[in-house]
Design an enzyme around this catalytic site. Structure first.
Site, PDB file in Angstrom:
ATOM      1  N   VAL A 188     -11.116  -6.717  42.014  1.00 56.79           N
ATOM      2  CA  VAL A 188     -10.891  -7.749  43.013  1.00 56.79           C
ATOM      3  C   VAL A 188     -11.438  -7.271  44.351  1.00 56.79           C
ATOM      4  O   VAL A 188     -11.223  -6.119  44.735  1.00 56.79           O
ATOM      5  CB  VAL A 188      -9.396  -8.070  43.160  1.00 56.79           C
ATOM      6  N   ASP A 243       0.049 -14.372  31.179  1.00 62.50           N
ATOM      7  CA  ASP A 243       0.042 -13.004  31.695  1.00 62.50           C
ATOM      8  C   ASP A 243       0.899 -12.913  32.946  1.00 62.50           C
ATOM      9  O   ASP A 243       0.462 -12.389  33.963  1.00 62.50           O
ATOM     10  CB  ASP A 243      -1.404 -12.570  31.969  1.00 62.50           C
ATOM     11  N   GLY A 293      -8.559  -3.896  44.380  1.00 61.77           N
ATOM     12  CA  GLY A 293      -7.748  -3.711  43.194  1.00 61.77           C
ATOM     13  C   GLY A 293      -8.606  -3.696  41.946  1.00 61.77           C
ATOM     14  O   GLY A 293      -9.663  -4.320  41.899  1.00 61.77           O
TER      15      GLY A 293
END
Ligand SMILES: *[C@@H]1O[C@H](CO)[C@@H](O)[C@H](O)[C@H]1NC(C)=O
Ligand SMILES: *[C@@H]1O[C@H](CO)[C@@H](O)[C@H](O)[C@H]1NC(C)=O
Ligand SMILES: *[C@@H]1O[C@H](CO)[C@@H](O)[C@H](O)[C@H]1NC(C)=O
Ligand SMILES: *[C@@H]1O[C@H](CO)[C@@H](O)[C@H](O)[C@H]1NC(C)=O
Ligand SMILES: *[C@@H]1O[C@H](CO)[C@@H](O)[C@H](O)[C@H]1NC(C)=O
Length: 850
Positions: free
Chosen positions: A570, A682, A563
């Site tokens: 990631v 977030d 990702g």
């Protein structure tokens, strides 16, 4: 969630398009030159993708373009000269790319331009004089580039500028005197340049100012003349300039101020008592000026203050007792003044205090033992005063304190053996020098290895490096004392230790049952101690080293990348032990300030200690030059967003309710059970991961803040677009209530199967022109891919939607706390429907929202 390249063969068939909006995807590759064939385009949005390569010159063919936004990509090269032919453009946003080169005089031809934003690129050279022709400009942002030279002298004349930022470049010369003549400026930031001269006179009359940053320049002039009353002003930083004159009492009428920083100037006179009227103020820094007089007691009215820095002035008198009201204080620095009197005992009540500096004053009396009740972390500096008496043994409770300086006082007696409990001090961060202390040094590694400078100037200390050996009588007395004390300590400690061991064993058994994958008993890995360039933090159960991760990912090869996000990539790392972890690699700039490293480390430490079944485990972190790594538990199903919108196994209503409930508990834990409380900042569908049984786990808390280059409590960009609480647009301060809002958005999104978007704003605005939308039926809003719920399930859904709407209330104060959301979702999930499910309207549910 579109990915891949923008295919040129498609584009050539799209010649009738007037609007092309592909923003907020993960598109890669270049912008194909065929884009130039879409000559009817009015709007082209490609922002927030991963597009690379240059802007094609053919973009100059899009003569009808009114809005062009290519921001937040990895676009390189200069801005093509043909782009300046687009004279219809009203919006040109190219920010956060890698553009280089200069801005040519042709910019001045784009006279329709209202919004020009090229911040965070590598653009250089001078701004062309022709930008003064852009009379329709409202937004002009060029911050964080390599621009130099002066700002054209007539820039802003005859315009109604609103957002203006020149920050973090190498601009010199004076500010254009007419820049604020439209009196419409709200955001004005020019910090981090070499600007000189006075602040333009028009600022005095700018009543719209919200945020002003002039710090780190060489501005001059009388500060009492430069500013007036600015009723909207929230944040102003004038530090590190050469302003002179006195602080006007008028500042007391800027009642929305949360931050007032005038440090490091040449400001004289007294601190006006009117500052006590700034009841929203959270951060007051007047340090390193020539202020004299006493500290006005009215400062005790600033109940929200968390940072007070008046150091390095000529303030005199005692510390007023009203200061004891400032219970939110985290940092207090009154050092290098001529304060007298004693250190008030009520300092011990500041339960949030992490740093305290009263050094270089004329304080007398004893050190109040109450200071030992604090949770100090960064420093306690009482040096260079006239403090007397003995050291309170209670100070030994300051086990998180990293710096202790008691030097240059008249302290006497011995160093209490409890001081060996201050585990966070290091051999160079402790200083007892130049007192009248005597007796043996506590025999722990810290004290025995401390630099001899830490003890010098005390005639009677003995037993540590560079000090005389303790003579036998002295040792005898003290060991006897110590022995009795030890017996008491043992009596108290043994039962506690036994309990801790029992708890540990039980939880280890529980953990290994639930997640057998963690059971593999490898040696506890402290990573490469030989490589000092790496800073490491691992939780206590870390069973692997950084080297193993590098090996497992073949040094972060792309094929292990699972990702990419705004902050980094990631990777999936399958370790030799069979354990799989997710490693997030974040790029950080070389000039990441050392001070932030510290707060990064302490924050990671808090996060590694967070334990909740709905929170992704952070095993630890590691940093090398240029990158920071966060090692998480690996979650097989990936993110909630992926599952919600992917084509995999569909999530039914039951699973969705479980996800919302689990998330609520996780965020409630962060807010109410962590000390200090953690604000996630977030929350979005991308930061909630799912276990096999759809049990949600919240991930990625705190990283938004850690990477934000702005100051520690304010932020310009962080959080995900579409999930950010509306108040962040003007307060720029993250609170728990912002998380509540984001949680509400996600909860609604999970129920609706799409982002609630305008629905929230429509429902919360009381405007009656939207009557039609208000009559929306709940059943039409719910995810249509699933069968309509019935019975008990329907009641639970209705309740969850109600909760989601309550969490997204515009007024942060009227949003519920996460604790109550979590409790109600778990216990009280019935809506007691008084009418048939299929006839419930959304407006009915929002009576709950307003
Ligand atoms: C574009 O249009 C042409 C002619 O209509 C057609 O042959 C071609 O397949 C289309 N290309 C794509 C990618 O759809
Ligand atoms: C567009 O810009 C290019 C390069 O600046 C220039 O050569 C060309 O004449 C311009 N075209 C129009 C139609 O203005
Ligand atoms: C500011 O406003 C005052 C009063 O309205 C006016 O006298 C003064 O000239 C103005 N100053 C500037 C620089 O516009
Ligand atoms: C207070 O301000 C001075 C500079 O003016 C700075 O050096 C010091 O670190 C500040 N104190 C705290 C606690 O931040
Ligand atoms: C402690 O403070 C004194 C001055 O007050 C200073 O000279 C000394 O360097 C400080 N010690 C440490 C370890 O910072």
């Amino acid at each position: 969630m579109l990915s891949g390249e923008i295919s040129s063969s498609f584009i050539t068939n799209w010649t009738q398009l007037i609007s092309l909006q592909l923003q907020n995807n993960t598109l890669t590759g270049i912008i194909p030159s065929e884009i130039g064939q879409l000559t009817k385009l009015n709007i082209l949005y490609l922002y927030s993708n991963q597009i690379s390569g240059p802007i094609p010159a053919e973009i100059g063919n899009l003569k009808n373009l009114v809005q062009l936004d290519l921001s937040m990509n990895a676009i390189t090269g200069p801005i093509p000269s043909t782009l300046w032919n687009l004279t219809q453009l009203e919006v040109l946003k190219l920010y956060s790319n890698n553009l280089n080169g200069t801005l040519p005089p042709e910019v001045g031809n784009m006279t329709s331009l209202q919004k020009f934003d090229v911040n965070r690129n590598q653009l250089e050279g001078e701004l062309p004089n022709t930008i003064s022709q852009l009379k329709n400009l409202q937004i002009f942002q060029v911050y964080t580039n390599k621009f130099s030279g002066s700002i054209p002298n007539d820039f802003g004349q005859g315009t109604y500028l609103d957002y203006v930022s020149f920050s973090n470049n190498s601009f010199s010369g004076e500010l254009p005197p007419q820049i604020c003549s439209g009196l419409s400026i709200s955001y004005f930031t020019v910090n981090g340049n070499n600007l000189t001269g006075p602040v333009p006179a028009c600022f005095r009359n700018c009543s719209e100012l919200v945020r002003v940053r002039l710090e780190g320049n060489r501005f001059i002039g009388d500060i009492s003349q430069a500013f007036g009353v600015h009723p909207q002003l929230v944040y102003i930083d004038l530090s590190g300039n050469q302003f002179s004159g006195e602080i006007s009492p008028e500042w007391g009428d800027c009642t929305k101020l949360t931050m007032l920083n005038m440090a490091e100037n040449r400001i004289s006179g007294e601190i006006p008592k009117e500052l006590g009227k700034l009841t929203q103020l959270q951060d007051l820094r007047l340090s390193s000026n020539n202020l004299r007089g006493t500290i006005p007691p009215q400062l005790g009215d600033l109940g929200l203050l968390f940072n007070l820095n008046l150091s390095n002035n000529q303030l005199s008198g005692v510390i007023p007792s009203s200061i004891s009201n400032l219970l939110k204080l985290q940092k207090v620095d009154l050092s290098a003044n001529t304060l007298n009197g004693s250190i008030p005992q009520w300092f011990g009540d500041f339960s949030n205090l992490i740093a305290m500096n009263l050094s270089h004053n004329q304080l007398t009396g004893e050190i109040p033992f109450q200071l030992g009740n604090l949770n100090l972390q960064l420093f306690l500096d009482l040096s260079s005063n006239s403090l007397s008496g003995s050291l309170p043994s209670n100070l030994g409770k300051l086990s998180n304190l990293e710096n202790l300086n008691l030097s240059h006082n008249n302290l006497s007696g011995s160093i209490p053996s409890t001081f060996s409990g201050m585990n966070s001090l290091t051999s160079t961060s402790v200083d007892f020098s130049y007192n009248n202390l005597q007796g043996p040094i506590p025999s722990t590694n810290l004290f025995l290895n401390a630099s001899p400078n830490a003890f010098k100037g005390n005639s009677g200390l003995c037993g540590a490096k560079g000090l005389p050996n303790c003579d036998s009588t002295l040792t005898g007395i003290s060991t006897n004392r110590r022995r009795t004390r030890n017996i008491i300590i043992i009596a108290a400690v043994v039962p506690i230790v036994i309990i801790i061991i029992l708890i540990t064993i039980t939880s280890l058994i529980l953990i290994s049952r639930r997640k057998p994958i963690w059971g593999g008993g490898r040696s506890i890995g402290r990573s490469d101690d030989d490589d000092t360039s790496q800073k490491l933090i691992w939780d206590r159960e870390g069973k692997f080293t950084f080297k193993e991760i590098v090996k497992a990912t073949e040094d972060f090869d792309d094929k292990y990348c699972i990702g990419k996000g705004g902050f980094g990539s990631v990777y999936r790392a399958e370790l030799a032990s069979g354990q799989t972890v997710a490693v997030k690699r974040l790029q950080i700039s070389d000039d990441y300030p050392a001070e932030r490293w510290r707060s990064f480390e302490s924050e990671v430490r808090v996060l590694t200690e967070a334990r909740h079944r709905n929170i992704v485990r952070l095993h630890g972190s590691c940093s090398t030059k240029g990158s920071m790594y966060l090692v998480y538990e690996y979650m097989e199903r990936g993110s909630l967003g992926k599952v919600l919108y992917g084509d995999g196994e569909e999530m039914g209503w039951r699973e969705r309710l479980r996800v919302v409930r689990g998330m609520a508990h996780a965020v409630a834990y962060l807010h109410h059970d962590c000390n200090p409380a953690v604000v996630h900042r977030d929350i979005s569908v991308n930061n909630v991961l799912l276990e096999a049984g759809f049990e949600p786990k919240v991930a990625d808390f705190g990283t938004a803040r850690l990477l934000n280059p702005d100051s520690s409590n304010w932020t310009t960009v962080a959080g995900s677009y579409g999930y950010m609480a509306p108040e962040l647009a003007y307060t720029m301060r993250f609170t728990e209530k912002c998380d509540v809002y984001s949680f509400g958005v996600v909860a609604l999104e999970v129920m609706m199967g799409r982002h609630p978007g305008e629905l929230i704003t429509t429902l919360s605005s009381s405007s009656s022109s939207l009557v039609n939308e208000e009559d929306l039926l709940l059943k039409d809003v719910l995810d249509q891919r699933l069968p309509p719920p019935t019975g008990q399930l329907a009641e639970e859904l209705v309740f969850t939607v109600k909760m989601g709407l309550a969490c997204t209330r515009v007024n942060p104060e009227s949003r519920p706390t996460m604790r109550s959301v979590a409790q109600e979702l778990s216990a009280q999930t019935q809506a007691y429907l008084s009418e048939p499910f299929h006839s419930i309207t959304m407006s009915k549910l929002t009576s709950f929202q307003k």
